[in-house]
Design an enzyme around this catalytic site. Sequence first.
Site, PDB file in Angstrom:
ATOM      1  N   TYR A  33       0.830  -1.205   0.000  1.00 10.25           N
ATOM      2  CA  TYR A  33       0.000   0.000   0.000  1.00 10.25           C
ATOM      3  C   TYR A  33       0.862   1.250   0.000  1.00 10.25           C
ATOM      4  O   TYR A  33       2.073   1.182   0.218  1.00 10.25           O
ATOM      5  CB  TYR A  33      -0.972  -0.017   1.186  1.00 10.25           C
ATOM      6  CG  TYR A  33      -0.382   0.343   2.537  1.00 10.25           C
ATOM      7  CD1 TYR A  33       0.479  -0.517   3.202  1.00 10.25           C
ATOM      8  CD2 TYR A  33      -0.686   1.557   3.149  1.00 10.25           C
ATOM      9  CE1 TYR A  33       1.010  -0.188   4.434  1.00 10.25           C
ATOM     10  CE2 TYR A  33      -0.151   1.901   4.389  1.00 10.25           C
ATOM     11  CZ  TYR A  33       0.694   1.018   5.024  1.00 10.25           C
ATOM     12  OH  TYR A  33       1.227   1.356   6.239  1.00 10.25           O
ATOM     13  N   ARG A  52       8.281   3.947  -4.605  1.00  8.12           N
ATOM     14  CA  ARG A  52       8.347   2.957  -3.520  1.00  8.12           C
ATOM     15  C   ARG A  52       7.339   1.832  -3.750  1.00  8.12           C
ATOM     16  O   ARG A  52       7.606   0.672  -3.448  1.00  8.12           O
ATOM     17  CB  ARG A  52       8.118   3.628  -2.162  1.00  8.12           C
ATOM     18  CG  ARG A  52       8.302   2.645  -1.004  1.00  8.12           C
ATOM     19  CD  ARG A  52       8.249   3.314   0.347  1.00  8.12           C
ATOM     20  NE  ARG A  52       6.955   3.922   0.573  1.00  8.12           N
ATOM     21  CZ  ARG A  52       6.683   4.768   1.567  1.00  8.12           C
ATOM     22  NH1 ARG A  52       7.630   5.101   2.420  1.00  8.12           N
ATOM     23  NH2 ARG A  52       5.475   5.283   1.707  1.00  8.12           N
ATOM     24  N   LYS A 150       6.393  -2.073   1.982  1.00  5.56           N
ATOM     25  CA  LYS A 150       5.205  -1.479   2.624  1.00  5.56           C
ATOM     26  C   LYS A 150       4.003  -2.417   2.448  1.00  5.56           C
ATOM     27  O   LYS A 150       3.128  -2.173   1.615  1.00  5.56           O
ATOM     28  CB  LYS A 150       4.939  -0.079   2.039  1.00  5.56           C
ATOM     29  CG  LYS A 150       4.038   0.775   2.933  1.00  5.56           C
ATOM     30  CD  LYS A 150       4.144   2.227   2.548  1.00  5.56           C
ATOM     31  CE  LYS A 150       3.136   3.118   3.246  1.00  5.56           C
ATOM     32  NZ  LYS A 150       3.203   3.120   4.701  1.00  5.56           N
ATOM     33  N   GLU A 182      11.400   2.438  14.548  1.00  2.00           N
ATOM     34  CA  GLU A 182      10.558   3.523  14.017  1.00  2.00           C
ATOM     35  C   GLU A 182       9.248   3.544  14.802  1.00  2.00           C
ATOM     36  O   GLU A 182       9.034   2.720  15.684  1.00  2.00           O
ATOM     37  CB  GLU A 182      10.307   3.339  12.516  1.00  2.00           C
ATOM     38  CG  GLU A 182       9.670   2.010  12.165  1.00  2.00           C
ATOM     39  CD  GLU A 182       9.593   1.735  10.672  1.00  2.00           C
ATOM     40  OE1 GLU A 182       9.545   2.674   9.874  1.00  2.00           O
ATOM     41  OE2 GLU A 182       9.566   0.540  10.322  1.00  2.00           O
TER      42      GLU A 182
HETATM   43  N1  PDD Z   1       2.678   5.076   7.266  1.00  2.00           N
HETATM   44  N2  PDD Z   1       7.286   3.821   8.982  1.00  2.00           N
HETATM   45  C1  PDD Z   1       6.161   3.107   8.940  1.00  2.00           C
HETATM   46  C2  PDD Z   1       6.124   1.799   9.648  1.00  2.00           C
HETATM   47  C3  PDD Z   1       5.025   3.596   8.244  1.00  2.00           C
HETATM   48  O1  PDD Z   1       3.908   2.873   8.201  1.00  2.00           O
HETATM   49  C4  PDD Z   1       5.098   4.863   7.606  1.00  2.00           C
HETATM   50  C5  PDD Z   1       3.950   5.436   6.834  1.00  2.00           C
HETATM   51  C6  PDD Z   1       6.306   5.586   7.695  1.00  2.00           C
HETATM   52  C7  PDD Z   1       6.485   6.932   7.037  1.00  2.00           C
HETATM   53  O2  PDD Z   1       6.577   6.815   5.639  1.00  2.00           O
HETATM   54  P1  PDD Z   1       6.085   7.984   4.673  1.00  2.00           P
HETATM   55  O3  PDD Z   1       6.828   9.189   5.061  1.00  2.00           O
HETATM   56  O4  PDD Z   1       6.449   7.507   3.337  1.00  2.00           O
HETATM   57  O5  PDD Z   1       4.598   8.151   4.901  1.00  2.00           O
HETATM   58  C8  PDD Z   1       7.383   5.035   8.380  1.00  2.00           C
HETATM   59  C9  PDD Z   1       1.497   5.515   6.539  1.00  2.00           C
HETATM   60  C10 PDD Z   1       1.331   6.997   6.534  1.00  2.00           C
HETATM   61  C11 PDD Z   1       0.286   4.774   7.061  1.00  2.00           C
HETATM   62  O6  PDD Z   1       0.427   3.585   7.302  1.00  2.00           O
HETATM   63  O7  PDD Z   1      -0.798   5.360   7.198  1.00  2.00           O
END
Ligand code: PDD
Length: 286
Positions: A33, A52, A150, A182
């Site tokens: 996703y 990505r 992801k 994280e």
């Molecule tokens: N989440 N780390 C994890 C585990 C995440 O699920 C996300 C993003 C990030 C940040 O990535 P980015 O800057 O590309 O959004 C880091 C999204 C926003 C979600 O699951 O809703």
Amino acid sequence: MTRTVYVNGKYLPENEATVSIFDRGFLFADGVYEVTSVLDGKLIDFDGHARRLARSMGELGMRNPIATEDLLEVHRELVRANGIVEGLIYLQITRGAAADRDFAYPSEDTPPTIVLFTQNKPGIADSPMAKTGIKVISIEDQRWARRDIKTVQLLYPSMGKMMAKAAGCDDAWMVEDGAVTEGTSNNAYIVKGGKIITRHLSDDILHGITRAAVLRFAREAQMEVEERAFTVAEAQDSDEAFFTSASAFVMPVVELDGAAIGTGAPGPVAIRLREIYLDESRKVAI
Ligand code: PDD
């Protein structure tokens, strides 16, 4: 209001959109996703999310069912159809529906399932939480070892958010071998002596699109950045902390496991980076 959503090539009212019970996303979390934010009715960091997405699918040997130009068009059409000025677009692609439940992947010609929908979030750029900062707890990182992909396996992050909620906090930072990996849905940072410290990229964390942009802006603004792992104790002893994600941009963190970080209020680095990120991203939004 009934949203218009996108499923496998069709724009439909949300209550008419369906996916098979044999879909591998549903049965095996066999899907990936992306979440892209919308500001001023435009997409933030679309190219990074599209890149990505392609990488995630490549790592899982999934066929990419849609060209990037077409994906952009779907995003734009959903923003238009749903009148989104500020909000998010959720995109999910799974390995599709096989004829039956089977651990082995279905044949190559099984069409992937592609779903997109919008989330209307007026005011995300001016979030009250960004003004007060948020509180986090630390929890053990019990996810699988390919967090750079992801995938839609989000049960442990959901459990983490519930643990945070039960502790009267907003989110959890996950810890492995003594170091923070994280946040449940974001990348984690501390600031010490003016230096921004965030974990280096590896399979241990998601390579955040917001992270990449924020670190680029920080370096352009002559801020010092160090990409390395840090501990909970180091975070508690830091001057400030924050996290980044497409849905929250740059969010100050003011408490970790009950200990105030810095002054216990959002710090100047996080406040500045949030401003820069929002300003610069709006300029190049598409
Ligand atoms: N989440 N780390 C994890 C585990 C995440 O699920 C996300 C993003 C990030 C940040 O990535 P980015 O800057 O590309 O959004 C880091 C999204 C926003 C979600 O699951 O809703």
